[in-house]
Enzyme design. Sequence first.
Site, PDB file in Angstrom:
ATOM      1  N   ASP A 111      40.812  37.745  26.563  1.00  0.00           N
ATOM      2  CA  ASP A 111      41.865  38.483  25.895  1.00  0.00           C
ATOM      3  C   ASP A 111      42.474  39.610  26.661  1.00  0.00           C
ATOM      4  O   ASP A 111      43.646  39.578  27.079  1.00  0.00           O
ATOM      5  CB  ASP A 111      41.467  39.020  24.638  1.00  0.00           C
ATOM      6  CG  ASP A 111      42.627  39.436  23.611  1.00  0.00           C
ATOM      7  OD1 ASP A 111      42.993  40.579  24.039  1.00  0.00           O
ATOM      8  OD2 ASP A 111      42.800  38.879  22.854  1.00  0.00           O
ATOM      9  N   TRP A 140      44.937  38.003  21.133  1.00  0.00           N
ATOM     10  CA  TRP A 140      44.826  36.606  21.486  1.00  0.00           C
ATOM     11  C   TRP A 140      43.734  35.745  21.139  1.00  0.00           C
ATOM     12  O   TRP A 140      43.792  34.665  20.972  1.00  0.00           O
ATOM     13  CB  TRP A 140      45.310  36.444  22.863  1.00  0.00           C
ATOM     14  CG  TRP A 140      46.435  37.468  23.207  1.00  0.00           C
ATOM     15  CD1 TRP A 140      46.618  38.472  24.138  1.00  0.00           C
ATOM     16  CD2 TRP A 140      47.819  37.376  22.565  1.00  0.00           C
ATOM     17  NE1 TRP A 140      47.969  39.117  24.164  1.00  0.00           N
ATOM     18  CE2 TRP A 140      48.692  38.414  22.815  1.00  0.00           C
ATOM     19  CE3 TRP A 140      48.408  36.542  21.508  1.00  0.00           C
ATOM     20  CZ2 TRP A 140      49.862  38.457  22.899  1.00  0.00           C
ATOM     21  CZ3 TRP A 140      49.706  36.883  21.073  1.00  0.00           C
ATOM     22  CH2 TRP A 140      50.614  37.746  21.781  1.00  0.00           C
ATOM     23  N   ASP A 141      42.465  36.330  21.000  1.00  0.00           N
ATOM     24  CA  ASP A 141      41.136  35.821  20.559  1.00  0.00           C
ATOM     25  C   ASP A 141      41.494  35.488  19.259  1.00  0.00           C
ATOM     26  O   ASP A 141      41.023  34.196  18.951  1.00  0.00           O
ATOM     27  CB  ASP A 141      40.134  36.660  20.772  1.00  0.00           C
ATOM     28  CG  ASP A 141      39.574  36.813  22.162  1.00  0.00           C
ATOM     29  OD1 ASP A 141      39.853  36.013  22.960  1.00  0.00           O
ATOM     30  OD2 ASP A 141      38.883  37.611  22.582  1.00  0.00           O
ATOM     31  N   LEU A 142      41.935  36.444  18.470  1.00  0.00           N
ATOM     32  CA  LEU A 142      41.866  36.098  17.313  1.00  0.00           C
ATOM     33  C   LEU A 142      43.023  34.925  16.757  1.00  0.00           C
ATOM     34  O   LEU A 142      42.756  33.930  15.954  1.00  0.00           O
ATOM     35  CB  LEU A 142      42.239  37.157  16.144  1.00  0.00           C
ATOM     36  CG  LEU A 142      41.324  38.540  16.344  1.00  0.00           C
ATOM     37  CD1 LEU A 142      41.946  39.735  15.487  1.00  0.00           C
ATOM     38  CD2 LEU A 142      39.972  38.026  15.697  1.00  0.00           C
ATOM     39  N   GLY A 145      41.661  31.539  17.923  1.00  0.00           N
ATOM     40  CA  GLY A 145      40.612  30.921  16.941  1.00  0.00           C
ATOM     41  C   GLY A 145      41.286  30.102  15.688  1.00  0.00           C
ATOM     42  O   GLY A 145      40.943  29.086  15.266  1.00  0.00           O
TER      43      GLY A 145
END
Length: 378
Positions: A111, A140-142, A145
Amino acid sequence: MTLAQLGAEVIRVDPVGGGSDHLRWPLAPGGSSLYWSSLNKGKRSVAVDMRSDEGRELVTALIAAPGSDRGVLIDNVVGRRWMANEALTQHRSDLVHVRVQGYPDGRPAVDYTVNAEVGIPQITGPEEGGTPVNHVLPAWDLVTGLSVSTAVLAALHDRMRSGDGAFVEIALADVALAGVANLGWLSESADRGQGRLRHGNHVYGSFGVDFACADGERVMVVALTEGQWTALKSVTGTGAVFDALEASLAADLTLEAERYRLRETIAAVLRPWFVARQGKQVRDELDAARVLWGRYQGMADVVAAHEDGAHPVLETLEVENGDTLISGRSPMRWDGEHGNAGEPVILGQDTEEVLADVLGLGQEQIGRLRSRGVIDGP
């Protein structure tokens, strides 16, 4: 985690001893990773030596296990030929396979690296700053996911109708690029021939900024709509001042763009009202006037509110070593209820049970695998 909280049986496969995130910070006093424990709650945990032939065979069998609700794989694997989609579909042709990547070509990214590349740190921070300011939230990770969850559900829906599997690749870098493009930020930069300037705590393109109260408490006040702007003028008693300002500057502050253009002037007019009042009075009066606002709090304040029962979306769980964990339930409320957060797991705790339930292995076979170090668990 999202799929598990929606009711899916999720089996997480880790290497024996745990992956690189098994002890990632923050850590609880007893040494367990609050990060790992929270993100993996509600899953079944299997630990397998995937460097061994037997381990790879076990994982392949789990991936390709028969059943209409099985044959779904999410991975972030790079360069393992035995886990290539064309290899796995030899074992199950209708496999739903979602692969998370750093870049579309398979190069690694996280991220914080892709966020730097799409320009967010250049527009974050105080106006006078010159160096990039990293955003601490791995947004961006969230989003990635949740994109994975969407891809799985869409592919399963298609498989139910057509019987076909799917291979979906989602690159973290593409998620970030699509995100800033869909907000119009890249188009703005292209039109202007330069990036956006920093604006500190001001909301870009409208009016919104933080104010200090008499006791040092700070609140964020936002006026996106004409109604919100009217409410803010009314509660602060500044309507006549802004009427005069509009007349003298030939401005129309009912327009977002105008409130943004004159943001510093507006803030200067409003600031004395906040400074003359204690935080509680400010909060009560803003609420009564239906102003859009939020209070700046530390995470310790959020914890205290949770302990008083203020946040039903949060749940306190017990993890290994006597540690406790404040974690999130699904933010989706079904008929008004969030549902459970999901039970915390210990690395490899379900290895034997999963091999027995899904693959039908007997205790003697499982015992031999354990004795040779192919599998592990508490």
